[in-house]
Scaffold this active site. Structure first.
Site, PDB file in Angstrom:
ATOM      1  NE  ARG A   3       2.598  21.932  26.665  1.00 25.44           N
ATOM      2  CZ  ARG A   3       1.411  22.454  26.935  1.00 25.44           C
ATOM      3  NH1 ARG A   3       0.380  22.199  26.114  1.00 25.44           N
ATOM      4  NH2 ARG A   3       1.227  23.229  27.988  1.00 25.44           N
ATOM      5  CG  HIS A  35      -1.244  -6.253   5.986  1.00 25.35           C
ATOM      6  ND1 HIS A  35      -0.911  -6.632   4.694  1.00 25.35           N
ATOM      7  CD2 HIS A  35      -1.793  -5.029   5.877  1.00 25.35           C
ATOM      8  CE1 HIS A  35      -1.239  -5.664   3.857  1.00 25.35           C
ATOM      9  NE2 HIS A  35      -1.768  -4.666   4.553  1.00 25.35           N
ATOM     10  CD  GLN A  66      -8.863   1.104   6.796  1.00 26.77           C
ATOM     11  OE1 GLN A  66      -8.411  -0.042   6.888  1.00 26.77           O
ATOM     12  NE2 GLN A  66      -9.894   1.383   6.021  1.00 26.77           N
ATOM     13  CG  PHE A  90      -1.913   1.105   1.245  1.00 17.01           C
ATOM     14  CD1 PHE A  90      -2.915   1.182   0.289  1.00 17.01           C
ATOM     15  CD2 PHE A  90      -1.839   2.099   2.208  1.00 17.01           C
ATOM     16  CE1 PHE A  90      -3.830   2.226   0.292  1.00 17.01           C
ATOM     17  CE2 PHE A  90      -2.752   3.140   2.222  1.00 17.01           C
ATOM     18  CZ  PHE A  90      -3.751   3.210   1.264  1.00 17.01           C
ATOM     19  CG  ASP A 108       3.744  -1.257   6.756  1.00 15.04           C
ATOM     20  OD1 ASP A 108       2.798  -1.585   7.502  1.00 15.04           O
ATOM     21  OD2 ASP A 108       3.603  -0.538   5.752  1.00 15.04           O
ATOM     22  NE  ARG A 164      -2.296  15.574  22.014  1.00 23.30           N
ATOM     23  CZ  ARG A 164      -1.820  16.790  21.747  1.00 23.30           C
ATOM     24  NH1 ARG A 164      -0.509  17.031  21.847  1.00 23.30           N
ATOM     25  NH2 ARG A 164      -2.635  17.768  21.395  1.00 23.30           N
ATOM     26  CE1 TYR A 221       0.466  25.850  25.746  1.00 21.58           C
ATOM     27  CE2 TYR A 221       0.832  27.651  27.301  1.00 21.58           C
ATOM     28  CZ  TYR A 221      -0.015  26.753  26.688  1.00 21.58           C
ATOM     29  OH  TYR A 221      -1.340  26.747  27.010  1.00 21.58           O
ATOM     30  CE  LYS A 275      -4.425  -1.911   7.564  1.00 23.10           C
ATOM     31  NZ  LYS A 275      -5.180  -1.022   6.671  1.00 23.10           N
TER      32      LYS A 275
END
Length: 386
Positions: A217, A162, A185, A88, A159, A234, A224, A188
């Protein structure tokens, strides 16, 4: 042949009261952000433990997981990342979006995984990572890849989009000693619609990744003081609550898929002109994200017609991935200084797979044995007619 003869397949995604209870739990804790809630933290611990990794970091999606993994390893402008040509597009674009050049290499014609010898040939002084993709949940040759990494000093990024729950010679993905990136996703093996995770073998890489996934951060910062460059990758508390439930049923589903693939692959192998994917036997627990097979010698047009006919009958079929160099997206940024024709010459197996590969959604492998047999009969009829 009519629609009433179609096999019955379970719906996907699957869910029950575990997901409902998790969503309510996340809602009622009153904090829906990972910094104030507990669902993301709990999911990361559970996912890391399930895969044998010291550290897991949940992120927004699988593509971001790959980008973050590569960034932590120093991939950026002026560097190269070796990727399989048959995958992919996120595998290559994760490197390209960081300003690196994606270098496609051929895959094995049977496992559809990266050809380690071709990867070795592609290593240069600019190579910063080698990215095996565990195609359909059959792991790439991790023994040979580990040796290549040790010999060249180039780290691996698995990767594993799968490969949730898969094992290589008894070792879980997180026990293989390299960074691994996952996707959650909608299609999956476990899902919250979107989401991703990265497994890290040591604390230093994890801490670097945590900062980069949270705008640079530190977790306890109140002024900050962004310490390094990053982005907002996140995961939210609701998605994490769903993924905790999905993880609990993963192994049982994998066991069912494995039994059904043993049956289906044998049936496919008996069909004239059909060749099922053959995983490396050292993948002793494949996760079976897809049921993949080839029709060697078929034209791409006829392959697409076979897929369309299977879908019409009710079999969730898809055309195989297009070789990444056969897409316009690959050439927009971070492409090697060559041509599609030259890459096709170097990657004959990936090029052939672009034309003759078909895959079935993994929910097929959760069907009954009778429906598996009926699926094979339908494939035989449709391929024969083509």
């Amino acid at each position: 042949m009519n629609a009433r003869q179609a096999p019955e397949f379970p719906q996907w995604p699957q869910y029950d009261d575990d997901e409902r209870e998790g969503l309510i739990r996340a809602l009622e804790q009153g904090q829906w952000w990972r910094m104030g809630g507990s669902e993301v933290d709990s999911f990361e611990r559970e996912f890391a433990e399930h895969h044998g990794a010291p550290h897991a970091l949940a992120v927004t999606n699988g593509t971001h997981a790959l980008e973050l993994a590569l960034q932590v390893l120093g991939v950026g402008p002026g560097s190269e990342v070796i990727v399989p040509a048959f995958t992919f597009i996120s595998s290559s674009q994760a490197a390209q979006r960081l300003g690196a050049v994606a270098v496609p290499v051929d895959v094995d014609e049977h496992t559809f995984n990266i050809d380690v010898a071709r990867a070795a040939d592609a290593v240069t002084p600019r190579t910063r990572a080698i990215m095996p993709v565990h195609m359909a949940g059959f792991l790439a040759d991790m023994d040979a890849l580990d040796k290549l990494s040790a010999d060249t000093g180039v780290p691996l990024v698995q990767d594993a989009a799968h490969a949730h729950g898969a094992r290589w010679q008894g070792k879980r993905v997180g026990e293989l000693g390299s960074v691994a990136a996952f996707s959650f996703q909608n299609g999956k093996l476990m899902t919250a619609g979107e989401g991703g995770a990265v497994l890290f073998p040591d604390a230093e890489m994890y801490e670097n990744a945590f900062l980069r996934h949270s705008c640079g951060r530190p977790k306890t910062d109140r002024r900050y003081l962004h310490s390094i460059a990053g982005s907002n990758l996140r995961l939210n508390e609701f998605s994490a609550s769903v993924l905790r439930a999905q993880l609990r049923r993963l192994d049982g589903q994998i066991a069912t898929r494995h039994q059904r693939w043993e049956l289906l692959s044998g049936l496919l192998d008996s069909i004239d002109g059909v060749v099922p994917q053959r995983g490396d036997e050292r993948t002793d627990v494949p996760s079976h994200y897809m049921a993949m097979f080839r029709v060697p010698g078929i034209s791409e047009e006829k392959r697409n017609a076979v897929v369309d006919r299977l879908v019409e009958i009710g079999v969730p079929a898809f055309a195989g991935f297009r070789a990444i160099y056969r897409t316009d997206a690959f050439w927009e940024i971070g492409a090697p200084d060559t041509t599609p024709e030259e890459l096709a010459r170097r990657c004959p197996h990936a090029d052939a797979l672009s034309q003759d590969c078909i895959w079935l959604h993994h929910r097929v492998l959760l069907a009954s044995e009778g429906d598996i047999r009926r699926t094979a009969e339908i494939i035989a009829d449709v391929v024969g007619a083509a």
